[in-house]
Design a protein around this motif. Structure first.
Motif: not given
Length: 225
Positions: A2, A158, A160-161, A189
């Motif tokens: 990450q 972040e 998209w994770v 995503c």
């Protein structure tokens, strides 16, 4: 791995190093930009539009040309609502891995897709955000030579994770400041959660006194500084 912890560290380093990019707006203004990358997506973007419609918020979309061509009627809906449109390349390819001719073709094909769908002239769609935020000095020089404007970010949760809706919201609220450019994703995503995240974020940001503007407005602010 990450990368979220790196973004707040990188931003103050990259911003003065690459001053031709837009990294944020006026630090004395509560104006912020809410932006979405990787769309339009046939499932995720319509749900997001309902949230933006509900709060009457103007947002910013950085589109992939291939996605525009796959969902032209959806792209037209986004544009007709007055949201600001930018370029993210035809496919989600890292710009430094493309030759100059491949990069130029990618951007021009995306502009053509947007023109065919939304009737926006290419000169109206010249804000570019590199996929994954990856660029080189040569990338920026090429974009400037071709009369594009490079747009980056200041708040990158972040999403998209998919760390969870609550985590993404907390990350944004922790780092948002005057003039922030917030990056979320309505593509393949991260797009699964984008409507829910946005629905939670907008009222909390409004309550803090922020108001939402287009990337173009932030450019205009930067010219006045």
């Amino acid at each position: 791995m990450q990368l979220y912890p790196l973004f707040p560290v990188l931003h103050p380093i990259l911003k003065p190093t690459f001053p031709t990019c837009l990294w944020g707006g006026d630090c004395n203004s509560k104006a912020i930009a809410l932006s979405f990358d990787d769309g339009p997506h046939p499932q995720h973007t319509p749900r997001l539009l309902k949230v933006l419609d509900h709060y009457q918020i103007t947002a910013n979309f950085f589109w992939l040309g291939a996605c525009v061509n796959r969902s032209p009627s959806l792209a037209k809906q986004v544009c007709d609502r007055g949201h600001w449109i930018g370029l993210h390349g035809y496919y989600h390819h890292n710009f430094p891995l493309l030759s100059p001719s491949e990069l130029k073709d990618s951007l021009e094909r995306t502009q053509a897709a947007i023109y065919d769908t939304c009737e926006l002239q290419p000169e109206q769609v010249r804000d570019v955000r590199p996929p994954n935020g990856l660029f080189t000095p040569q990338t920026l020089n090429l974009l400037q030579r071709w009369n594009y404007r490079s747009v980056m970010w200041s708040v990158v949760p972040e999403d998209w994770v998919r760390p969870g809706v609550t985590t993404v919201v907390q990350r944004v609220l922790q780092h948002v400041n005057n003039g922030s450019i917030i990056v979320l994703h309505d593509g393949a995503c991260g797009g699964e959660d984008v409507a829910e995240i946005t629905n939670i974020l907008i009222p909390q940001l409004l309550q803090q006194g922020f108001y939402f503007v287009t990337i173009d407005t932030l450019w205009q602010q930067s010219l006045k500084r």
